[in-house]
Design an enzyme around this catalytic site. Structure first.
Site, short mmCIF file in Angstrom:
data_model
loop_
_atom_site.label_atom_id
_atom_site.label_comp_id
_atom_site.label_asym_id
_atom_site.label_seq_id
_atom_site.Cartn_x
_atom_site.Cartn_y
_atom_site.Cartn_z
N CYS A 2 0.84 -1.19 0.00
CA CYS A 2 0.00 0.00 0.00
C CYS A 2 0.88 1.25 0.00
O CYS A 2 1.93 1.27 0.63
CB CYS A 2 -0.94 0.07 1.19
SG CYS A 2 -2.09 -1.29 1.30
N ARG A 27 5.94 -0.27 -4.33
CA ARG A 27 5.56 -0.92 -3.08
C ARG A 27 4.64 -2.12 -3.31
O ARG A 27 4.44 -2.92 -2.41
CB ARG A 27 4.86 0.09 -2.16
CG ARG A 27 5.75 1.25 -1.79
CD ARG A 27 5.01 2.27 -0.99
NE ARG A 27 4.73 1.84 0.36
CZ ARG A 27 5.59 1.90 1.37
NH1 ARG A 27 6.80 2.37 1.16
NH2 ARG A 27 5.27 1.50 2.56
N TRP A 81 -2.70 -2.89 -1.69
CA TRP A 81 -2.26 -4.27 -1.84
C TRP A 81 -3.23 -5.08 -0.99
O TRP A 81 -3.21 -4.99 0.24
CB TRP A 81 -0.82 -4.41 -1.33
CG TRP A 81 -0.18 -5.73 -1.64
CD1 TRP A 81 0.47 -6.09 -2.79
CD2 TRP A 81 -0.10 -6.88 -0.78
NE1 TRP A 81 0.94 -7.37 -2.69
CE2 TRP A 81 0.61 -7.88 -1.48
CE3 TRP A 81 -0.56 -7.16 0.51
CZ2 TRP A 81 0.87 -9.14 -0.93
CZ3 TRP A 81 -0.30 -8.42 1.05
CH2 TRP A 81 0.40 -9.39 0.33
N ASN A 105 -3.03 2.15 5.29
CA ASN A 105 -2.01 1.13 5.03
C ASN A 105 -1.84 0.36 6.33
O ASN A 105 -1.65 0.96 7.39
CB ASN A 105 -0.70 1.83 4.62
CG ASN A 105 0.47 0.86 4.49
OD1 ASN A 105 0.28 -0.35 4.50
ND2 ASN A 105 1.67 1.40 4.36
N GLY A 106 -1.92 -0.96 6.27
CA GLY A 106 -1.76 -1.76 7.49
C GLY A 106 -2.92 -2.73 7.66
O GLY A 106 -3.68 -2.97 6.72
N GLU A 486 19.65 -17.22 -2.74
CA GLU A 486 19.32 -15.91 -3.26
C GLU A 486 19.03 -15.96 -4.77
O GLU A 486 18.08 -15.34 -5.25
CB GLU A 486 20.46 -14.92 -2.94
CG GLU A 486 20.27 -13.52 -3.48
CD GLU A 486 18.96 -12.84 -3.08
OE1 GLU A 486 18.25 -13.35 -2.20
OE2 GLU A 486 18.63 -11.81 -3.69
N LYS A 490 15.45 -14.88 -6.38
CA LYS A 490 15.41 -13.82 -7.40
C LYS A 490 14.67 -14.33 -8.62
O LYS A 490 13.80 -13.66 -9.17
CB LYS A 490 16.84 -13.43 -7.76
CG LYS A 490 17.05 -12.02 -8.13
CD LYS A 490 17.21 -11.06 -6.99
CE LYS A 490 16.21 -11.17 -5.92
NZ LYS A 490 16.45 -10.47 -4.71
N GLU A 493 10.78 -15.02 -8.00
CA GLU A 493 9.89 -13.89 -7.75
C GLU A 493 9.59 -13.08 -9.00
O GLU A 493 8.52 -12.50 -9.12
CB GLU A 493 10.36 -13.00 -6.59
CG GLU A 493 11.60 -12.19 -6.80
CD GLU A 493 11.97 -11.35 -5.57
OE1 GLU A 493 11.09 -10.81 -4.90
OE2 GLU A 493 13.19 -11.22 -5.30
N HIS A 509 18.74 -36.52 -0.29
CA HIS A 509 17.95 -36.97 0.87
C HIS A 509 16.46 -36.78 0.63
O HIS A 509 15.69 -36.65 1.57
CB HIS A 509 18.42 -36.23 2.12
CG HIS A 509 19.82 -36.57 2.49
ND1 HIS A 509 20.15 -37.74 3.13
CD2 HIS A 509 20.99 -35.93 2.25
CE1 HIS A 509 21.47 -37.80 3.29
NE2 HIS A 509 21.99 -36.71 2.75
C1 AGP Z 1 13.65 -9.68 -2.33
O1 AGP Z 1 13.87 -9.53 -3.67
C2 AGP Z 1 12.33 -9.28 -1.81
N1 AGP Z 1 11.89 -8.05 -2.30
C3 AGP Z 1 12.13 -9.51 -0.31
O2 AGP Z 1 12.54 -10.82 -0.02
C4 AGP Z 1 12.83 -8.54 0.67
O3 AGP Z 1 14.20 -8.73 0.66
C5 AGP Z 1 12.23 -8.76 2.07
O4 AGP Z 1 10.86 -8.49 2.03
C6 AGP Z 1 12.89 -7.93 3.14
O5 AGP Z 1 12.73 -6.57 2.95
P1 AGP Z 1 13.60 -5.51 3.72
O6 AGP Z 1 15.02 -5.72 3.31
O7 AGP Z 1 13.07 -4.17 3.28
O8 AGP Z 1 13.41 -5.76 5.19
#
Ligand code: AGP
Length: 616
Positions: A2, A27, A81, A105-106, A486, A490, A493, A509
């Site tokens: 949001c 966001r 969102w 937002n929240g 990582e 990447k 997502e 395993h």
């Molecule tokens: C990573 O590509 C994501 N956007 C997500 O995992 C992100 O790293 C995570 O939400 C943590 O966010 P922050 O570093 O703002 O705390």
């Protein structure tokens, strides 16, 4: 998650709101809306025009063009969102009950009981959101003359997290806002004022801003801005000046923010190093992280989410290897509820790009309440985590707009390596000469990263081989395992390809049962001390029909037939194996980026994801 924007001043409000919402698109959102006091409505009972719709800002722009843009100088806007209720026109914000219009937002955790209470008082609801009840509760407490009191009474009833932008119909050209647990800042221009979830929303107009703290309320009109605490007592706020410029928050000719941010990595690593290195060695004494403190630490916890948590895994390998201190890496959403054994001998490191991630904030509070020393590694200055921790190292990535974190991770691991070196030195595990040698090696990283970028064609080729696959695996050992996690996150997502990362030795395993003919297995094989073991794991999956893509150092040779595609990083002795994740992750980021683009996806705004996860 949001985005909130609000404006009062001399410009066309709808334009400013739409522009601000565009800057907050990163966001993550699935619907949007604005509410504006009509310019001829400058007396009590004036008209607030609301336009909102499901979908992206393009849908909003189309709707504004079709229905007519509200004309006025004061209003609020929102990108939603969805949490409670599907993305739909009716669930989009702003929400209004006639007298009060809000954006939120929240998450209001007690919205069901509040809804029941308000229903008994005769209120009815049109949306499925938790947010609409806030508009009704404000209306319930509003006596027609005192908006501040209505807000104070309302927030007493709310449980959960919120940032709220509020318009009272009887107070034209006034914007009110309050927050708890969700970010909100107030932009201070020349006879114009803003509220926003983040700086880029108003950076074009002003760099000056104040941070609204939890439970504070701000009242803004054409005469200026007044801040109040939860009891309605006026408070004085510190004014900050953003050190970002507008170019940093723009694409500057790149097709996507993500690519721009990948390209910025060599520079931001250098900048970050310059900020923490003095006379050739890392020095954190300025923030109170002294050698004495580091000597006294019995255990380290790194607590974070997503990519930031993956940076913690790199830190674990580096700190344990060099400083010989036990390090636990914890997912913040688990840590906060697992009643961790953590106390005053421990150092808890909170890693976060945004500094506003709800679970990481809660973990910080928990660690503090148990007496642990807390260190934030945070990119956004003055964010909740940066301000809340005992000590803070600022990473200097600049604004990261793309949802997929790239340059923030890069500077997080840069800082954490430097910390590992200092830790090891402080505890007598390495000599100053070794700390200097390692630090000099860190300064070799920007060139190595640049080299990966210069050879991006190889990553593009690998992407072309992945574009149609449905599932794939990443494997590696040690630092290569941290990178696999990582690289896999990447890729999944931003490409929506199902991907899993495994410690190479763990695959047999259970998960090896999923390996079929032509399933790609991206093997990160940069760690020479365990290369032979990793190669055995490659052979195991190869024997079951996998297509092996190996990411390794130059000079690494595999037996004929083992590897289908090789990506050999042009890295020699200028980087120890421990530091090779710096350039290697860049290659994995580029593979994910190009695969996403080839699949026709916008890598900057992947579905369902939000950049800052400000709710748990
Ligand atoms: C990573 O590509 C994501 N956007 C997500 O995992 C992100 O790293 C995570 O939400 C943590 O966010 P922050 O570093 O703002 O705390």
């Amino acid at each position: 998650m949001c985005g909130i924007v609000g404006y009062i001043g001399g410009r066309d409000c709808a334009d400013v709101l739409m522009d601000g919402l565009e800057k907050l698109e990163y966001r993550g959102y699935d619907s949007a809306g604005i509410a504006v006091f009509e310019k001829n409505a400058r007396s009590p009972g004036g008209t607030i025009s609301t336009v909102k719709t499901r979908g992206k800002l393009k849908c909003m722009a189309d709707k504004l063009a079709a229905e007519g843009k509200p004309e006025g100088f004061c209003g609020i806007g929102h990108t939603r969102w969805a949490t409670h209720g599907e993305p739909s026109d009716i669930n989009s914000h702003p929400h209004s009950n006639g007298r009060v219009t809000i954006v939120h937002n929240g998450i209001i955790e007690n919205y069901t009981e509040l809804k029941e209470f308000l229903s008994e008082k005769g209120y009815s609801f049109v949306s499925q959101t938790d947010s609409e009840i806030v508009a009704c509760l404000l209306d319930f407490y509003f006596d027609g003359s005192d908006p501040l009191r209505a807000i104070m009474e309302t927030v007493k009833e709310l449980r959960g997290s919120y940032a709220l932008g509020i318009l009272f119909k009887d107070f034209p050209d006034h914007v009110y806002a309050t927050r708890k647990g969700s970010p909100l800042i107030v932009g201070l221009g020349d006879s114009e004022y803003f509220i926003a979830s983040d700086i880029p929303a108003f950076l074009k107009y002003t760099k000056d801003y104040a941070i609204l703290d939890d439970d504070e309320i701000v009242a803004i009109d054409n005469g200026g801005v007044k801040f109040f605490d939860v009891h309605g007592i006026a408070v004085k706020k510190q004014i900050h000046t953003a050190d970002w410029d507008i170019e940093q928050a723009q694409k500057c000719g790149y097709p996507h923010y993500m690519l721009k941010e990948i390209y910025e990595q060599p520079d931001v690593v250098e900048k970050t190093l310059d900020s923490i290195i003095t006379d050739g060695v890392p020095d954190f004494s300025g923030i109170g992280l002294t050698d004495e403190l580091l000597r006294g630490v019995k255990r380290v916890f790194v607590v974070a989410c997503g990519t930031a948590m993956h940076a913690g895994i790199v830190a674990r390998y580096a700190v344990e290897k060099l400083a010989r201190v036990p390090v636990a890496v914890e997912i913040a959403s688990e840590f906060r509820y697992m009643d961790p054994i953590v106390g005053e001998d421990d150092l808890v490191i909170l890693v976060s790009q945004s500094g506003e991630t709800a679970d990481t904030i809660a973990s910080l509070e928990l660690a503090k309440s148990r007496g642990a020393k807390t260190l934030a590694v945070v990119n956004v200055k003055y964010s909740a985590i940066a301000r809340g921790a005992d000590m803070c190292i600022h990473t200097l990535a600049g604004p990261e707009i793309a949802v997929a974190s790239t340059k923030a991770y890069m500077v997080q691991i840069t800082v954490l390596y430097a910390l590992a070196f200092r830790f090891a030195y402080a505890r007598g595990n390495i000599l100053e000469s070794e700390m200097k040698r390692l630090t000099a090696q860190l300064y070799n990283a920007p060139k190595a990263i640049r080299d990966v970028i210069d050879n991006k064609d190889e990553c593009q080729f690998i992407a072309s081989q992945l574009v149609n696959v449905e599932t794939l695996f990443f494997i590696g050992r040690g630092f290569d395992y941290a990178l696999s996690l990582e690289g896999s996150l990447k890729l999944k997502e931003i490409t929506y390809i199902h991907s899993e990362a495994y410690a190479a030795g763990e695959l047999k395993h259970g998960t090896i049962s999923l390996i079929e003919h032509n399933i790609p297995v991206i093997t990160v094989a940069t760690q020479r001390n365990i290369l032979a073991k990793t190669v055995s794991n490659m052979e195991e999956v190869k024997a079951r029909g996998a297509t092996i893509i190996a990411v390794c150092r130059k000079g690494t040779e595999f037996a004929e037939g083992t590897v289908d595609i090789e990506l050999k990083l042009n890295i020699g002795d200028e980087l120890d194996d421990m530091l090779i994740p710096l350039p290697t992750v860049c290659a994995l980021q580029l593979i994910a980026y190009y695969t996403s683009v080839l699949r026709g996806i916008d890598p900057d705004k992947p579905r369902n994801l939000a950049k800052s996860v400000t709710t748990e």
